[in-house]
Design an enzyme around this catalytic site. Structure first.
Site, mmCIF file in Angstrom:
data_model
loop_
_atom_site.group_PDB
_atom_site.id
_atom_site.type_symbol
_atom_site.label_atom_id
_atom_site.label_comp_id
_atom_site.label_asym_id
_atom_site.label_seq_id
_atom_site.Cartn_x
_atom_site.Cartn_y
_atom_site.Cartn_z
ATOM 1 C CG ASP A 1 -11.723 -21.240 13.985
ATOM 2 O OD1 ASP A 1 -12.562 -20.405 13.580
ATOM 3 O OD2 ASP A 1 -11.604 -22.368 13.499
ATOM 4 N NE ARG A 2 -7.840 -18.771 10.457
ATOM 5 C CZ ARG A 2 -7.298 -19.925 10.823
ATOM 6 N NH1 ARG A 2 -6.612 -20.027 11.947
ATOM 7 N NH2 ARG A 2 -7.455 -21.010 10.093
ATOM 8 C CB CYS B 1 -6.317 -18.138 4.916
ATOM 9 S SG CYS B 1 -7.744 -17.995 6.032
ATOM 10 C CG ASN B 2 -10.261 -16.137 0.151
ATOM 11 O OD1 ASN B 2 -10.191 -15.222 -0.668
ATOM 12 N ND2 ASN B 2 -10.005 -17.395 -0.169
ATOM 13 C CB THR B 3 -11.523 -16.150 6.827
ATOM 14 O OG1 THR B 3 -12.447 -16.912 6.045
ATOM 15 C CG2 THR B 3 -12.263 -15.551 8.003
ATOM 16 C CB ALA B 4 -6.192 -14.734 7.065
ATOM 17 C CB THR C 1 -15.851 -17.824 5.952
ATOM 18 O OG1 THR C 1 -15.202 -16.551 5.858
ATOM 19 C CG2 THR C 1 -14.864 -18.933 5.624
ATOM 20 C CE LYS D 1 -10.583 -24.133 8.412
ATOM 21 N NZ LYS D 1 -9.191 -23.706 8.156
ATOM 22 C CB CYS E 1 -13.523 -20.388 1.365
ATOM 23 S SG CYS E 1 -13.034 -21.522 2.700
#
Lengths: 238, 238
Positions: A49-50, A84-87, A128, A168, A198
Site C-alpha cells: 500500500d502506497r 495511480c497518482n500516489t505511485a 492523497t 477500493k 487520485c
C-alpha cells in the site's frame, strides 16, 4: 520498426486500471477493434500500500513497482503509464529503471487543465496525503502561476481518505459521496476547477453522477488522452 | 513457488477485455487492493478480424494470437484466458502453443449454467456465425443433454451481427437493443435461459439494463468466476 505499445503499470488499484483502459477506448472514436490503442498491462495489485508506506506504517512498494516496469519493458512497451497518482512519488526511480519513457500523470493532467481553460482561476487539488506532501502537483501549479487550494489534514481524515478506500472496496456510492463532499469544501474555499489527482476519485464522482464533474479535470482521462495522441502520431494505420 | 498470475489474451475486442477485468474485480469481494486477482493483459487489438477470417474475407488471426500467447507465457502467466468466444475456434492451436493451461470459455460457461439451474430446460445460444458453425457450444449442450435454440442466418444478419459490431463501435444503446431483440427471438422459440456466448453481448444488455439479464448466463462473468476460484485456491494470502 518497433511496434508502438503502451505499457500500463496497473493494479493501484485494479479498478483504477480498468477505468483507465475504458477511458482509453472511449477517447479514441474507432470504427474497428484494430484501430484501438494496443496496451500490455501489468495488473498485479500485490504491491504494498502506497499510502501506508508513506505514513511509515508499511513496506516500500518500490521493489514490486520496479519488477512491473521490468516486465513491461521486456514485453515490448514503447511508452509506460501508471494510472495511480500516489505511485508517482517513486516516479524518478521508475523512470530511471525503464529503457522507454514513462509518461508522468501530473504532466498529462496539467496539459489537460491548460486545454480546458485559458483563464487563470484557483483550482482545488484532490489528492492523497502522500501526493500532497510530495507536492507532485503543487510544484507544477506554482511554476504555472496557478493558485490552488488543498485539503486540511482533518478533511483528509474525515472525507477524502475514507472515500478513497471505499472506492477500493467497491463501495462506489458511499465513496462517491464522501469524495464529492471533499470536493465541495474546496469549491466553497474558492476553487473554480477541481483537479482529480487520485485515480479513485473520478470513479466515485462518475458513479454518483456528481455535479462537480463539469468543473473537474480527471487525471485518468488526461493520461488516456496522452496515450491516444501518442498512438495517433506513431500508429502505422491511416 | 511460482506466483499465480492470470494471463489475459485480450483486445478481441478491447471493450470486452475491460468488461472481463471489471467483472474479475466485482467477483471477488476484497477489502484491499492486494487481495485482488493478479493479471497480465496482452491487450493488442491489431489481431485480424475473427469473423471476417471465418467468412473467408480476411487473413487469419492465428499468428497474432500465438504471438500474444507467447508474450503471456514469457511474462510468467500460470493460467491463460481469452475473453472472446469466437477466438476459441483456434483454441487447440493456442493451447498447444502455451506451456501453461488455457481455460476454455465454453467450459467455464457450461459450469456457470449448471450452477444456475439443475433443471433441464431449453437454452438459447447467442453467438457469432463462426462460433455457431464450429459448434463450440452445441457439442457441449449435446453431451450434457441440454436442448438448445440458435439463430437463423437471417436473424444473425439482421440483429446479432450488427448489434455485435455496434458494441465494438461503442454504440452501446443501439447495440444493446439489437442484441436484446435477438435474444427475445430465442425466448419466443422456447428458450428458458440465454447463453451469452459472445463477450460483446453482456456489455450491450447491461447498458440497456435488459429484462433478459436475469435469465442470462454471461460467458465473460463465467470466465471471471473461474479465475477467482483458481486464485482463491492458489493464493498465498489467507
Amino acid at each position: 520498426m518497433t511496434q508502438p505499445l503502451i505499457g500500463v503499470l496497473g493494479g493501484m488499484g485494479p479498478l483504477a486500471t480498468v477505468d483507465f483502459l475504458h477511458k482509453l477506448i472511449v477517447a479514441l472514436p474507432a470504427r474497428r477493434d484494430q484501430e484501438h490503442v494496443p496496451t500490455v498491462v501489468w495488473n498485479v495489485p500485490q504491491i504494498p500500500d502506497r499510502q501506508r508506506a508513506l505514513a511509515g506504517t508499511g513496506e516500500s512498494p518500490l521493489p514490486a513497482m520496479l519488477a512491473g516496469i521490468a516486465r513491461l519493458n521486456a514485453a515490448g512497451a514503447t511508452r509506460i503509464v501508471i494510472p495511480c497518482n500516489t505511485a508517482h512519488l517513486w516516479f524518478d526511480a521508475l523512470a530511471a529503471a525503464s529503457s522507454v519513457p514513462v509518461i508522468h500523470i501530473a504532466d498529462a493532467t496539467l496539459a489537460a487543465l491548460a486545454r480546458a481553460t485559458s483563464a487563470v482561476a484557483p483550482v482545488g487539488l484532490i489528492a492523497t496525503r502522500g501526493a500532497l506532501r510530495a507536492e507532485i502537483y503543487q510544484q507544477r501549479f506554482v511554476a504555472g502561476g496557478i493558485p490552488f487550494h488543498t485539503h486540511t489534514d482533518e478533511e483528509l481524515d474525515e472525507f477524502f481518505t475514507p472515500g478513497c478506500y471505499a472506492i477500493k472496496n467497491y463501495e462506489l456510492e458511499r465513496g462517491g459521496k464522501l469524495l464529492e463532499h471533499a470536493g465541495r469544501l474546496l469549491v466553497e474555499r474558492g476553487a473554480r476547477r477541481l483537479v482529480l489527482a487520485c485515480t479513485e476519485v473520478p470513479i466515485g464522482l462518475t458513479h454518483i453522477d456528481s455535479e462537480l464533474l463539469p468543473i473537474s479535470i480527471d487525471s485518468t482521462q488526461a493520461l488516456a488522452e496522452v496515450c491516444v495522441a501518442y498512438w495517433r502520431q506513431v500508429s502505422p494505420q491511416p
